[in-house]
Design a protein around this motif. Structure first.
Motif, PDB file in Angstrom:
ATOM      1  N   GLN A  79     -15.425   2.986 -18.925  1.00  0.00           N
ATOM      2  CA  GLN A  79     -16.243   1.728 -18.654  1.00  0.00           C
ATOM      3  C   GLN A  79     -15.440   0.580 -19.312  1.00  0.00           C
ATOM      4  N   GLN A  80     -14.904   0.574 -20.230  1.00  0.00           N
ATOM      5  CA  GLN A  80     -14.516  -0.768 -21.220  1.00  0.00           C
ATOM      6  C   GLN A  80     -13.049  -0.944 -20.340  1.00  0.00           C
ATOM      7  N   ALA A  81     -12.472  -0.136 -20.059  1.00  0.00           N
ATOM      8  CA  ALA A  81     -11.257  -0.367 -19.440  1.00  0.00           C
ATOM      9  C   ALA A  81     -11.231  -1.041 -17.940  1.00  0.00           C
ATOM     10  N   ASP A  82     -12.510  -0.647 -17.392  1.00  0.00           N
ATOM     11  CA  ASP A  82     -12.596  -0.986 -15.954  1.00  0.00           C
ATOM     12  C   ASP A  82     -13.814  -2.246 -16.067  1.00  0.00           C
ATOM     13  N   THR A  83     -14.057  -2.968 -17.108  1.00  0.00           N
ATOM     14  CA  THR A  83     -14.973  -4.212 -16.889  1.00  0.00           C
ATOM     15  C   THR A  83     -14.348  -5.118 -15.889  1.00  0.00           C
ATOM     16  N   HIS A  84     -13.310  -5.374 -15.621  1.00  0.00           N
ATOM     17  CA  HIS A  84     -12.983  -6.252 -14.481  1.00  0.00           C
ATOM     18  C   HIS A  84     -13.070  -5.827 -13.231  1.00  0.00           C
ATOM     19  N   VAL A  98     -12.495  -7.901  -7.596  1.00  0.00           N
ATOM     20  CA  VAL A  98     -11.674  -6.828  -7.921  1.00  0.00           C
ATOM     21  C   VAL A  98     -11.991  -5.623  -7.335  1.00  0.00           C
ATOM     22  N   MET A  99     -10.975  -5.029  -6.256  1.00  0.00           N
ATOM     23  CA  MET A  99     -11.286  -3.556  -5.582  1.00  0.00           C
ATOM     24  C   MET A  99     -10.596  -2.672  -6.285  1.00  0.00           C
ATOM     25  N   LYS A 100     -10.879  -1.532  -6.642  1.00  0.00           N
ATOM     26  CA  LYS A 100      -9.976  -0.357  -7.077  1.00  0.00           C
ATOM     27  C   LYS A 100     -10.062   0.566  -6.005  1.00  0.00           C
ATOM     28  N   VAL A 101      -8.807   0.656  -5.489  1.00  0.00           N
ATOM     29  CA  VAL A 101      -8.641   1.904  -4.489  1.00  0.00           C
ATOM     30  C   VAL A 101      -7.509   2.611  -4.713  1.00  0.00           C
ATOM     31  N   ARG A 102      -7.424   3.811  -4.147  1.00  0.00           N
ATOM     32  CA  ARG A 102      -6.207   4.712  -4.035  1.00  0.00           C
ATOM     33  C   ARG A 102      -5.872   4.793  -2.799  1.00  0.00           C
ATOM     34  N   PRO A 160       0.824  -1.283  -0.163  1.00  0.00           N
ATOM     35  CA  PRO A 160      -0.108   0.106   0.010  1.00  0.00           C
ATOM     36  C   PRO A 160       0.919   1.119  -0.117  1.00  0.00           C
ATOM     37  N   VAL A 161       1.233   1.587  -1.174  1.00  0.00           N
ATOM     38  CA  VAL A 161       2.281   2.781  -1.327  1.00  0.00           C
ATOM     39  C   VAL A 161       1.396   3.942  -1.611  1.00  0.00           C
ATOM     40  N   PRO A 162       1.608   4.963  -0.448  1.00  0.00           N
ATOM     41  CA  PRO A 162       0.619   6.221  -0.868  1.00  0.00           C
ATOM     42  C   PRO A 162       0.941   6.862  -2.241  1.00  0.00           C
ATOM     43  N   GLY A 163      -0.328   7.046  -2.544  1.00  0.00           N
ATOM     44  CA  GLY A 163      -0.574   7.814  -3.783  1.00  0.00           C
ATOM     45  C   GLY A 163      -0.717   6.614  -4.818  1.00  0.00           C
ATOM     46  N   LYS A 164      -0.637   5.474  -4.565  1.00  0.00           N
ATOM     47  CA  LYS A 164      -0.977   4.636  -5.877  1.00  0.00           C
ATOM     48  C   LYS A 164      -2.353   4.041  -6.007  1.00  0.00           C
ATOM     49  N   THR A 165      -2.683   4.137  -7.198  1.00  0.00           N
ATOM     50  CA  THR A 165      -4.007   3.536  -7.647  1.00  0.00           C
ATOM     51  C   THR A 165      -3.636   1.878  -7.619  1.00  0.00           C
ATOM     52  N   LEU A 166      -4.343   1.057  -6.941  1.00  0.00           N
ATOM     53  CA  LEU A 166      -4.219  -0.354  -6.997  1.00  0.00           C
ATOM     54  C   LEU A 166      -5.597  -1.073  -7.377  1.00  0.00           C
ATOM     55  N   HIS A 167      -5.533  -2.401  -8.000  1.00  0.00           N
ATOM     56  CA  HIS A 167      -6.467  -3.201  -8.228  1.00  0.00           C
ATOM     57  C   HIS A 167      -6.066  -4.408  -7.277  1.00  0.00           C
ATOM     58  N   LEU A 168      -7.185  -4.750  -6.255  1.00  0.00           N
ATOM     59  CA  LEU A 168      -6.754  -5.855  -5.357  1.00  0.00           C
ATOM     60  C   LEU A 168      -7.902  -6.767  -5.595  1.00  0.00           C
ATOM     61  N   PRO A 169      -7.569  -8.081  -6.050  1.00  0.00           N
ATOM     62  CA  PRO A 169      -8.519  -9.051  -5.884  1.00  0.00           C
ATOM     63  C   PRO A 169      -8.543  -9.811  -4.925  1.00  0.00           C
ATOM     64  N   ILE A 170      -9.779 -10.220  -4.588  1.00  0.00           N
ATOM     65  CA  ILE A 170     -10.038 -11.069  -3.203  1.00  0.00           C
ATOM     66  C   ILE A 170     -11.280 -11.752  -3.485  1.00  0.00           C
TER      67      ILE A 170
END
Length: 543
Positions: free
Chosen positions: A188-193, A166-170, A152-162
Motif C-alpha cells: 500500500q505504501q509503495a502504491d500511494t501514487h 495514474v493507472m497501473k496496468v500490465r 505497450p510492451v507485452p509482459g510489462k507492468t506500467l504506470h500511466l498518468p493521464i
C-alpha cells in the motif's frame, strides 16, 4: 462500446486527425474535430529525451482521437476503412429543442490498433466528461499525457498518468491464460501514487454479458468455434458491443479468425452485403441495436436477442431457444433464435455452479472467473487433439540434412486425424459427452480452423528453418569448402548470408549463439578465399 472498422487516414504530411477533418469537409459532412497540434520547435519533453519524434509515444497507444458529430442524413461523420481499428466511444446526448430530433449528440472516440477494451473504456471515463465541459484544450493536454507513456510492451507492468490520475496496468502476452490476473500487487505504501489498478486491460465482464443466456452458453461456444453467422440484437450500443466481444473471447486461447462488428449500423459499407437474401450470410458476428435489423437480418441462421443487461448482483430472466420463424415482429421477446442442434450434450454441472452463485449473490467478477475457466477448459479439450496431431506432421530432426533444403511438413489428412480421436480425443480431458467427431468435421471446414492451421503451419515451418540452421552450424563448413570449387564455395556463402537475413526478417526461433556461430563460419570461409573474392563477398550483405 468498441467499434471495429472506424477509418484512419492514409499517409500524409498532415497528421491523421487533420486528414479525418479534411475528408469530412470535402463531403460537406459535420466536422470530425481533430485535436492535438505540434508544439513549438524549442519545446522539450520526455518523449524526445528518449530519442522519439513528437507523437511517437502517442502513436504506440492510439492512432487518433476524434470528436464525432451526428447528421440525420449521413449518420456518423467518419468513413470506414478496409483496415480494422478498434474504436472506443463515449457518447453524450443532451436535450436541445432547437434541433430536429430534440437532442444534441456527440461522441468522443479513441481509435487504436490495440484491443484493450477495459483499459480504453477506463481512459474514456476519466477524460470524456471533463472534455465535454472544457473542450479542445483539455483534450490536447490529455493527448500530450498519452504521448509520454512508455510503449505497450507485452509482459510489462506500467504506470500511466493521464490528467492527474495514474493507472497501473500490465500488458498481456500471448502466453497468458484467460482470466488470470498477472499484475503485481505492491504494498500500500509503495502504491500511494496509484489512482486506478486494472487487473486486465482487454477482458470484458464475461458473466454479465452471458447472464441472460448462460443456460445456452455451451451452444453459443459451438457457434463461435464453428464461425457461424451470428447476430446479437441489444437495446444499446454498449450492450451490443460487450456481448459480441464476450462471444469472440469465449473460445480463447483459440483466435477467432472471422470478422466481428461489435456495433453494426445501417451506415456501414457492408450493410447491403449483410442484408441481402440472394446469398448466404458470411461468417461474421454482428452486434446491432436498430429495430430495423429485426426484419432485414431475419434470414440469418442464428440470432440472440437480449434485453437490458442487469447491474452486477442481479440476474435477468433466462431466454429460451426459439425457432427463427418466430422472429417476425419488431417487438419479439428476448431469446436465442436458431434451428441449430448442438453436437455436445449440455454440461449441467457448470449451470448449477453459476445458478448457485446467483442465489448466493456471488460477485459478477467471481462468476466471470468460473465461466471463463469453463470455456478455457472446453476449448483446450477440443484443441489439444488437433495440436497433438499437427505436431506429428513435423519431420523427425534426424531427417534434417545441412546440405539439403529443410524437409516439408506432412499433409494434414482429416480422416487420419479422426482416427486418432478414438484413443487420444477430448474424452481424456473433458467430462462432456456428445458427437465430438461431428463437431471436429464441421470445425475443419470453418474459417477458424483455416486460420489456426495456417498459423501453426507457419510456426512449424519456421521451426524447421531454425533447426536447419542449427544443423548447418554443427558442420565443419571450412573443411567442406576445401573439397569443393570456388564457385561452389561462393554459392555457399551467398546462401548462408540469405539464411541470416531470413532469420532476422522472419524472426525465426533461432538461438543467439547459433546466429553467432553462423557469422563466424561465414567470416572464416571468406577469409580462406582469394583477396578479390573476399572484397566482393564482404560487400555483399552483412556478416
Amino acid at each position: 462500446m468498441a467499434l471495429r472498422g472506424l477509418a484512419a487516414s492514409g499517409p500524409s504530411s498532415r497528421g491523421p486527425l487533420d486528414e479525418a477533418v479534411a475528408a469530412a469537409e470535402e463531403r460537406g459532412a459535420p466536422a470530425v474535430l481533430a485535436t492535438g497540434g505540434a508544439p513549438e520547435d524549442d519545446e522539450e519533453d520526455e518523449g524526445r529525451g528518449r530519442g522519439l519524434l513528437r507523437w511517437d509515444g502517442f502513436s504506440a497507444w492510439l492512432h487518433c482521437v476524434c470528436v464525432v458529430g451526428f447528421d440525420l442524413e449521413l449518420g456518423q461523420a467518419v468513413e470506414k476503412d478496409p483496415a480494422y481499428f478498434y474504436g472506443y466511444v463515449y457518447f453524450r446526448q443532451v436535450r436541445d429543442k432547437s434541433l430536429k430530433r430534440g437532442y444534441f449528440q456527440k461522441s468522443l472516440v479513441l481509435i487504436s490498433k490495440l484491443p484493450y477494451i477495459h483499459f480504453f473504456h477506463t481512459v474514456l471515463k476519466q477524460i470524456a466528461p471533463e472534455y465535454f465541459e472544457k473542450s479542445e484544450p483539455y483534450l490536447e493536454a490529455a493527448c500530450n499525457d498519452v504521448d509520454r507513456w512508455p510503449a505497450p510492451v507485452p509482459g510489462k507492468t506500467l504506470h500511466l498518468p493521464i490528467m492527474g490520475v495514474v493507472m497501473k496496468v500490465r500488458i498481456p502476452t500471448c502466453h497468458d491464460k484467460p482470466g488470470t490476473t498477472q499484475i503485481a500487487q505492491l504494498t500500500q505504501q509503495a502504491d500511494t501514487h496509484i489512482s486506478v489498478i486494472l487487473p486486465t486491460v482487454h477482458e470484458v465482464d464475461l458473466f454479465r454479458c452471458f447472464c441472460p443466456v448462460f443456460l445456452h452458453s455451451q451452444m453459443l461456444w459451438e457457434l463461435v468455434l464453428l464461425g457461424e453467422p451470428l447476430v446479437v440484437m441489444a437495446p444499446s450500443p454498449s450492450e451490443s458491443s460487450e456481448t459480441v466481444l464476450a462471444l469472440v473471447n469465449c473460445i480463447s486461447p483459440l483466435k477467432y479468425f472471422s470478422d466481428f462488428r461489435p456495433y453494426f449500423t445501417i451506415h456501414d459499407s457492408e450493410f447491403k452485403e449483410y442484408t441481402t437474401r440472394t446469398q448466404a450470410p458470411p461468417s461474421v458476428i454482428l452486434g446491432v441495436t436498430n429495430p430495423f435489423f429485426a426484419k432485414t437480418l431475419q434470414h440469418w441462421p442464428h440470432i440472440i436477442r437480449i434485453g437490458d443487461l442487469k447491474p452486477a448482483g442481479e440476474i435477468p430472466k433466462q431466454v429460451k431457444v426459439k425457432k427463427l420463424k418466430n422472429l417476425k415482429t419488431l417487438d419479439s421477446k428476448p431469446g436465442v433464435y436458431t434451428s441449430y442442434k448442438p453436437y455436445l450434450n449440455r454440461d449441467e454441472e457448470i449451470i448449477k455452479q453459476l445458478q448457485k452463485g446467483v442465489q448466493q449473490k456471488r460477485p459478477s467478477e467471481a462468476q466471470s472467473v468460473i465461466l471463463r475457466r469453463y470455456f478455457l477448459e472446453l476449448t483446450q479439450s477440443f484443441i489439444i487433439p488437433l495440436e497433438r496431431y499437427v505436431a506429428s506432421l513435423m519431420p523427425l530432426q534426424k531427417s534434417i540434412s545441412p546440405w539439403k533444403s529443410p524437409p516439408q511438413l506432412r499433409q494434414f489428412l482429416p480422416e487420419e486425424f479422426m482416427k486418432t480421436l478414438e484413443k487420444t480425443g477430448p474424452q481424456l480431458t473433458s467430462r462432456i459427452k456428445g458427437d465430438w467427431i461431428g463437431l471436429y468435421r464441421h470445425f475443419l471446414k470453418s474459417p477458424n480452423f483455416d486460420g489456426w492451421f495456417k498459423t501453426r503451419r507457419k510456426e512449424m515451418t519456421q521451426k524447421l528453418e531454425a533447426l536447419h540452421l542449427e544443423v548447418l552450424c554443427e558442420e565443419d563448413l571450412l573443411l567442406w569448402t576445401q573439397k569443393h570449387t570456388e564457385v561452389e564455395t561462393v554459392d555457399l556463402v551467398l546462401k548462408l548470408k540469405n539464411k541470416l537475413l531470413q532469420a532476422d526478417r522472419e524472426h525465426l526461433p533461432v538461438k543467439p549463439d547459433t546466429m553467432e556461430k553462423l557469422r563466424t563460419h561465414i567470416d572464416a570461409i571468406i577469409l580462406a578465399l582469394p583477396e578479390d573474392l573476399q572484397g566482393i563477398l564482404l560487400k555483399t550483405g552483412m556478416t
